[in-house]
Design an enzyme around this catalytic site. Structure first.
Site, PDB file in Angstrom:
ATOM      1  N   HIS A 182       0.862  -1.053   0.051  1.00 57.18           N
ATOM      2  CA  HIS A 182      -0.082  -0.076  -0.108  1.00 57.18           C
ATOM      3  C   HIS A 182       0.787   1.204   0.172  1.00 57.18           C
ATOM      4  CE1 HIS A 182      -3.354  -3.020   0.720  1.00 57.18           C
ATOM      5  NE2 HIS A 182      -3.796  -2.216  -0.130  1.00 57.18           N
ATOM      6  N   ARG A 289      -9.833   4.673  -1.402  1.00 55.46           N
ATOM      7  CA  ARG A 289      -9.352   3.605  -0.497  1.00 55.46           C
ATOM      8  C   ARG A 289      -9.720   4.200   1.083  1.00 55.46           C
ATOM      9  NH1 ARG A 289      -5.407   1.918  -4.477  1.00 55.46           N
ATOM     10  NH2 ARG A 289      -5.496  -0.326  -4.430  1.00 55.46           N
ATOM     11  N   ARG A 324     -14.822   2.912  -1.130  1.00 53.43           N
ATOM     12  CA  ARG A 324     -14.679   1.402  -0.424  1.00 53.43           C
ATOM     13  C   ARG A 324     -14.737   1.699   1.028  1.00 53.43           C
ATOM     14  NH1 ARG A 324      -9.623  -2.276  -1.766  1.00 53.43           N
ATOM     15  NH2 ARG A 324      -8.697  -0.803  -0.186  1.00 53.43           N
ATOM     16  N   GLU A 422     -12.488  -9.548  -5.219  1.00 48.10           N
ATOM     17  CA  GLU A 422     -11.103  -9.802  -4.907  1.00 48.10           C
ATOM     18  C   GLU A 422     -10.741 -11.492  -4.245  1.00 48.10           C
ATOM     19  OE1 GLU A 422      -9.676  -6.529  -2.647  1.00 48.10           O
ATOM     20  OE2 GLU A 422     -11.147  -6.510  -1.326  1.00 48.10           O
ATOM     21  N   ASN A 446      -5.265  -6.780  -7.316  1.00 43.81           N
ATOM     22  CA  ASN A 446      -4.311  -7.528  -6.388  1.00 43.81           C
ATOM     23  C   ASN A 446      -4.616  -8.701  -5.638  1.00 43.81           C
ATOM     24  OD1 ASN A 446      -3.300  -4.848  -7.393  1.00 43.81           O
ATOM     25  ND2 ASN A 446      -3.897  -3.812  -5.719  1.00 43.81           N
ATOM     26  N   CYS A 494     -10.327  -2.607 -10.669  1.00 39.28           N
ATOM     27  CA  CYS A 494      -9.110  -1.558 -10.089  1.00 39.28           C
ATOM     28  C   CYS A 494      -7.992  -2.413  -9.884  1.00 39.28           C
ATOM     29  CB  CYS A 494      -9.843  -0.721  -9.016  1.00 39.28           C
ATOM     30  SG  CYS A 494     -10.591  -2.117  -7.679  1.00 39.28           S
TER      31      CYS A 494
HETATM   32  C1  PEP Z   1      -6.997  -4.852  -5.038  1.00 39.73           C
HETATM   33  O1  PEP Z   1      -7.034  -5.941  -4.047  1.00 39.73           O
HETATM   34  O2  PEP Z   1      -6.836  -5.109  -6.284  1.00 39.73           O
HETATM   35  C2  PEP Z   1      -7.681  -3.784  -4.496  1.00 39.73           C
HETATM   36  C3  PEP Z   1      -7.818  -2.813  -5.604  1.00 39.73           C
HETATM   37  O3  PEP Z   1      -7.614  -3.239  -3.315  1.00 39.73           O
HETATM   38  P1  PEP Z   1      -6.270  -3.190  -2.188  1.00 39.73           P
HETATM   39  O4  PEP Z   1      -5.135  -3.058  -3.234  1.00 39.73           O
HETATM   40  O5  PEP Z   1      -6.738  -1.862  -1.593  1.00 39.73           O
HETATM   41  O6  PEP Z   1      -6.601  -4.217  -1.418  1.00 39.73           O
HETATM   42 MG    MG Z   2      -7.939  -5.734  -2.091  1.00 39.89          MG
END
Ligand code: PEP
Ligand code: MG
Length: 542
Positions: A182, A289, A324, A422, A446, A494
């Site tokens: 992050h 986020r 989110r 996810e 991700n 995303c």
């Molecule tokens: C993801 O998991 O692709 C996502 C966008 O959320 P984060 O990266 O904040 O976990």
């Molecule tokens: Mg995520």
């Protein structure tokens, strides 16, 4: 001159002084106690802060000593203390009360018609931050840059970046870390070049003075020679020219050669990010986020969150914003909230954490429902794994609505709620989620990659799973899109991979029509999509 090789986590090229961060253990956040106890904690923290300042004063000389003396005296200021007392009496925690009172006091000083006194507002904030840090159990010396610098450390945390003033971080050089972390995501969002996995050796180089951080090629040059400096300067100038060319694309709609219309949105975490994203041509915020709002461990109440979301809507200037709810847990640690776990990515994380802390979640949902009445805001939940997660979540959403109704507070009754996809189970169960009333899907590539391949997104040794085309993840995306089509729901993607122009085209081919990415990638991705023919056989796309 010494060259270190790592992995690029956020592109760009910068030159400047290197500032080494040493992390000491942060304190624990805590639950707000009764006002009388909060006041006692506050009083004790002020005594301790004044003691610390007195010691610093003794070691200082001349003007420095005066500044510290001023800070110490300031902590006894009756107006400041009255303000804190009132906030505490109204139910605020002592640290939050001090922060608010400090901001008001600093603003008051800034409005005085005397330059010398105006300069003192920074000292007020500094003195008050010392008290806040004591109350929060944090070290009293966070990152304090005197000039724009390249931050260097074993690992750089999101809080390191957000705690430093914008414009002060030239770049980030980390011995460890990964592209999916992050901190890396924030760096990309803020357009700060970053290189991870440089290895520990570069930190031992003493002193770390100047460097060239060539994040386009994943390199850090410590103590560069004259030739390296000249070459970097040439590249910085030509990079600026390319940026100008790209900016012509900003206002152009994203329509592929076969006429498919796509919406390119940005992943952001605060109003400042959103402003940057809008300048970069984003058509909205595909992922806000919200957990970065609480990275320092302080969870704002409903009212404060409401104003935060309103500010986000304002920054987006009428374009859609998808918020989110807090995704706390795993690598997104929040002091006092995250729990130690053997497998943090598989434990109390995302919506599970919100369901386990219903009051925290209700505050957030109430704030979001109210903000949705003020602009195009929709909400999604992280880490939904199945229809039961969705049902339990919506039960709380309905409770939040009932509370607002009872209080007579206006909100948007038909606010749209969606689910992040996810976790593989969510993709497999997408039809069930749609049947339960889920309003849209947002594919987080991700985590979807992490959980599909059982590959820790923070561990650079497994970056191969995240880097290339991924058949398994594409199949899960196909399932999600099929369910969405059947139910007539929009799908967004995303996650880091959408920033890769080739993969963005791939997702568009699969049927994704909203792509959300770091602001800096919007124009390169758009350039690639404008040349893509989604109706042509795949091999023709390269
Ligand atoms: C993801 O998991 O692709 C996502 C966008 O959320 P984060 O990266 O904040 O976990
Ligand atoms: Mg995520």
């Amino acid at each position: 001159m010494q060259v270190y090789k790592g992995v690029s986590a956020s592109p760009g090229l910068v030159m400047g002084p290197i500032y080494r961060i040493h992390h000491s253990g942060a304190g624990l956040g805590r639950i707000v106690e009764l006002p009388v106890r909060e006041q006692a904690l506050f009083d004790a923290a002020v005594v301790l802060a004044k003691d610390e300042l007195r010691q610093l004063e003794e070691a200082a000389e001349g003007d420095d000593r005066d500044i510290i003396l001023f800070q110490r005296v300031m902590l006894d200021d009756p107006a400041l203390n009255r303000e804190v007392q009132e906030y505490i009496a109204a139910g605020a925690g002592s640290a939050a009360a001090m922060e608010r009172a400090a901001a008001i006091c600093a603003r008051r000083i800034e409005s005085v018609d005397d330059e010398y006194i105006r300069q003192r507002s920074a000292d007020v904030l500094d003195a008050c931050r010392r008290v806040v840090n004591i109350l929060d159990g944090r070290p009293r010396t966070p990152v304090q840059l005197e000039m724009p610098s390249i931050l260097a450390g074993e690992r750089i945390f999101p809080s390191d970046i957000v705690s430093v003033g914008r414009g002060m971080i030239l770049g980030i050089a980390a011995a460890e870390g990964s592209v999916q972390s992050h901190a890396a995501i924030i760096a990309r969002t803020m357009g700060i070049p970053a290189v991870a996995q440089l290895g520990p050796a570069f930190l031992n180089e003493a002193p770390l003075t100047r460097g060239i951080l060539d994040a386009d090629n994943g390199r850090l040059v410590v103590d560069p020679d004259r030739e390296a400096v000249r070459a970097a300067q040439r590249r910085i100038v030509s990079g600026g020219i390319l940026k100008k060319r790209m900016s012509v694309l900003r206002s152009q709609p994203c329509v592929t050669l076969d006429g498919t219309i796509l919406s390119l949105r940005a992943n952001c975490s605060c109003p400042e990010d959103i402003e940057i994203a809008m300048e970069a041509g984003a058509e909205g915020v595909g992922l806000l986020r919200s957990e970065f709002m609480i990275a320092d461990g302080r969870i704002p109440g409903e009212e404060e969150q409401y104003y935060f979301y309103i500010s986000c809507l304002q920054a987006a200037g009428g374009k859609p914003v998808t918020v989110r709810t807090f995704d706390i847990g795993s690598d997104k640690t929040v002091r006092g909230v995250s729990e130690p776990a053997l497998n943090p990515a598989l434990g109390m994380r995302g919506i599970r954490m919100s369901l386990a802390r219903p009051q925290m979640f209700l505050d957030q949902v109430c704030a979001l429902l109210r903000a949705a009445a003020k602009g195009p805001l929709q909400v999604m939940f992280p880490m939904i794994t199945c229809a039961e997660d969705w049902r339990l979540t919506m039960e709380l959403v309905n409770r939040a609505k009932a509370q607002l109704r009872q209080r007579g507070v206006p909100f948007k009754e038909d606010t749209v709620f969606g689910s992040m996809i996810e976790v593989p189970s969510a993709a497999l169960l997408a039809p069930e989620l749609a049947a339960q009333g889920c309003g849209f899907f947002s594919i987080g590539t991700n985590d979807l990659t992490q959980y599909t391949y059982a590959a820790d997104r923070l561990d650079g040794r497994f970056s191969g799973y995240f880097a290339g085309e991924s058949t398994a993840v594409h199949r899960l995306i196909d399932l999600t899109i099929a369910a969405a089509k059947q139910a007539g729901l929009p799908v967004c993607a995303c996650g880091v991979s959408t920033s890769d122009p080739g993969r963005a085209v791939r997702y568009a081919r699969q049927g994704v029509r909203i792509l959300s990415m770091e602001a800096s990638s919007i124009l390169p991705v758009k350039a690639k999509l404008l040349e893509a023919d989604l109706a042509a056989p795949e091999t023709a796309q390269g």
